[in-house]
Design an enzyme around this catalytic site. Structure first.
Site, PDB file in Angstrom:
ATOM      1  N   GLY A 166       0.797  -1.280  -0.144  1.00 24.85           N
ATOM      2  CA  GLY A 166      -0.052   0.058   0.041  1.00 24.85           C
ATOM      3  C   GLY A 166       0.901   1.288   0.079  1.00 24.85           C
ATOM      4  CG  ASP A 167       2.923   2.352   3.328  1.00 26.31           C
ATOM      5  OD1 ASP A 167       2.854   3.418   3.716  1.00 26.31           O
ATOM      6  OD2 ASP A 167       2.939   1.348   4.150  1.00 26.31           O
TER       7      ASP A 167
END
Length: 395
Positions: A166-167
Site C-alpha cells: 500500500g505504501d
C-alpha cells in the site's frame, strides 16, 4: 557521475516511514538531489526497520539522499525548513493532513511564496473528505482499497503480502504525479499539489473488482494461489521444488499440452477455450500438477523454454543473487554503505537508454549528517550558527 533524468531537480523530502521516503528514493534514483528532513537525534523510524539483527532496509530507502535535521514542532525549525523549500522544485510529505498547515507550511502559504513548487502529499485517505483527518497506515489502505479481502486462502481470514505494498503503490503514484507536474511546470512555470491517498492507490490496481459488482453483483473472494477463471496459471510441485507456469491463453495451453506429451488435451472441450478452462480450473491444475511432480524443476524449465511457455522458478533472495539474467541486467547491485560496508540491494529502475538512473551515494548513517553541507550551501549558515541551532535543539 549523475546523468539521471532528474539531475537538475531538487527535492525536499519530509515525512517518515514508507510512502514519502519511497517516493523520494524513486526520484533520487532518477537523479534528483533529495534532501531528507529528519527529526533531530531520533531521525526517521525507518532507520530501525527491517528483519534480522542488523537493520539494513534503511540502506535502500535512504540511498541518494542527504540528511538534514530540523525540529518542525518549533517555529525556528519551521522557518529554517521553509528557507530550504525556497530552493526546491519538489516537496514530498506524508504527514497526517493538516500537519503542514499547523506548522505554517501548508500549500496555500508555500505556493503563494513559491509558485513554482510542486507539493506531493501522501496520506491515508487524502487531503479532503470525511475521513481525511484520520490516521492511516499502508495496511489500512490495503484493507479499505480492496486488496486485503481478496488475498489469502478461501477458508482463512484475509492475508497480506510480505511487503508494504500500500505504501509503495502510493509512493509510486506520487512519483508519477511529480513527473507529470514537472512537465506542466516546464510549460507554465507553475507548480501544483499532488494528493495521493493510500486506499485510492490500492483501488487503482483492483482491475475489474468494482465494475464486476456494479454490473453483476459479483463480489471477488479469496482464491489462494490462483486468479479465479484464469487457467492454467499457478505454482505446481516438481520433484525438487515449486514451479510457476502461466499458460492461460488458448495457444499457450495447446503448447503446454504438447509439452506434457498430451496433444489431445489441447483440443479437449473441457480445456480448449478460456471459459472452459476457467470452469474446470481445479481439475486442470490437478492434471498439470500430476505431471510436474514426476519431473525436476530443470526438466520442466527446459520444456517450457522449448515450447515458449511463460514459466519460472519461485525465487527467494539466494536464487536472485545466483541468477545469470539478474546479473546480466544488473538488477541487483552492490553498494558500499557507511554502516555495513558492501551491501547487495535492488538496482535503480526503470532503465533509461540516455539518462540512466543510478545509486550515487549511500544512505546517510547519521541523522543530520549533511547539516553543514546543505544549510551552508543553500542558506549560507556558518559553523557558529549551526552550533547555536544544535544547542537549542532546532537541528
Amino acid at each position: 557521475m549523475n546523468n539521471g533524468a532528474l539531475k537538475d531537480i531538487r527535492v525536499v523530502e519530509m515525512g517518515q516511514l514508507l510512502a514519502g521516503p519511497f517516493c523520494g528514493q524513486l526520484l533520487g534514483d532518477m537523479g534528483a538531489d533529495v534532501i531528507k528532513v529528519e527529526p533531530p537525534v531520533t531521525g526517521d523510524p525507518m532507520r530501525e526497520w527491517g528483519q534480522g539483527a542488523e537493520k539494513v532496509q534503511w540502506e535502500v530507502i535512504a540511498r541518494n539522499k542527504r540528511s538534514v535535521s530540523a525540529n518542525l514542532r518549533v517555529a525556528e525549525g519551521q522557518a529554517l525548513v521553509k528557507r530550504l523549500i525556497a530552493h526546491a522544485d519538489v516537496l514530498v510529505e506524508n504527514f497526517k493532513p493538516g500537519t503542514l498547515e499547523k506548522w505554517g507550511l501548508g500549500p496555500d502559504v508555500l505556493l503563494a511564496e513559491f509558485p513554482h513548487l510542486i507539493i506531493a502529499r501522501m496520506s491515508g485517505y487524502g487531503q479532503t473528505g470525511p475521513y481525511s483527518d484520520r490516521a492511516g497506515f499502508g495496511g489500512i489502505g490495503e484493507a479499505m482499497g480492496g486488496w486485503r479481502y481478496i488475498v489469502g486462502e478461501p477458508d482463512r481470514p484475509p492475508s497480506r503480502m510480505g511487503v508494504s505494498i500500500g505504501d509503495t503503490l502510493t509512493a509510486t503514484y506520487g512519483c508519477m504525479g511529480v513527473l507529470a507536474a514537472l512537465h506542466v511546470k516546464e510549460k507554465t512555470g507553475k507548480g501544483q499539489v499532488i494528493d495521493t491517498a493510500l486506499y485510492e492507490s490500492v483501488l487503482q490496481v483492483m482491475e475489474g473488482l468494482v465494475p464486476e459488482y456494479d454490473r453483476m453483483g459479483l463480489i471477488r473472494e479469496r482464491s489462494g494461489s490462483i486468479l479465479k477463471g484464469i487457467a492454467p496459471s499457478n505454482v505446481y510441485s516438481c520433484k525438487d521444488g515449486e514451479f510457476m507456469i502461466g499458460a492461460n491463453k488458448d495457444s499457450l495451453w495447446k503448447r503446454l499440452a504438447t509439452a506434457m506429451g498430451r496433444d489431445e488435451l489441447g483440443d479437449d472441450p473441457r480445456y480448449a477455450t478460456h471459459l472452459a478452462r476457467g470452469e474446470n480450473q481445479d481439475e486442470l491444475d490437478a492434471l498439470i500438477n500430476d505431471w510436474t511432480r514426476t519431473l525436476t524443476m530443470d526438466e520442466v524449465d527446459a520444456l517450457m523454454i522449448e515450447h515458449s511457455i511463460p514459466a519460472g522458478r519461485v525465487y527467494r533472495a539466494p536464487d536472485m543473487l545466483a541468477d545469470p539474467h539478474f546479473q546480466a541486467r544488473e538488477a541487483i547491485i552492490e553498494v558500499e554503505t557507511e554502516r555495513f560496508g558492501p551491501l547487495k540491494m535492488q538496482s535503480s529502475f526503470p532503465k533509461f537508454s540516455a539518462t540512466p538512473s543510478s545509486v550515487r551515494r549511500p544512505a546517510p548513517s547519521v541523522v543530520g549528517q549533511h547539516n553543514a553541507e546543505v544549510y551552508g550551501e543553500l542558506l549560507g549558515l556558518g559553523a557558529d550558527e549551526l552550533a547555536a541551532l544544535t544547542e537549542k535543539g532546532v537541528i
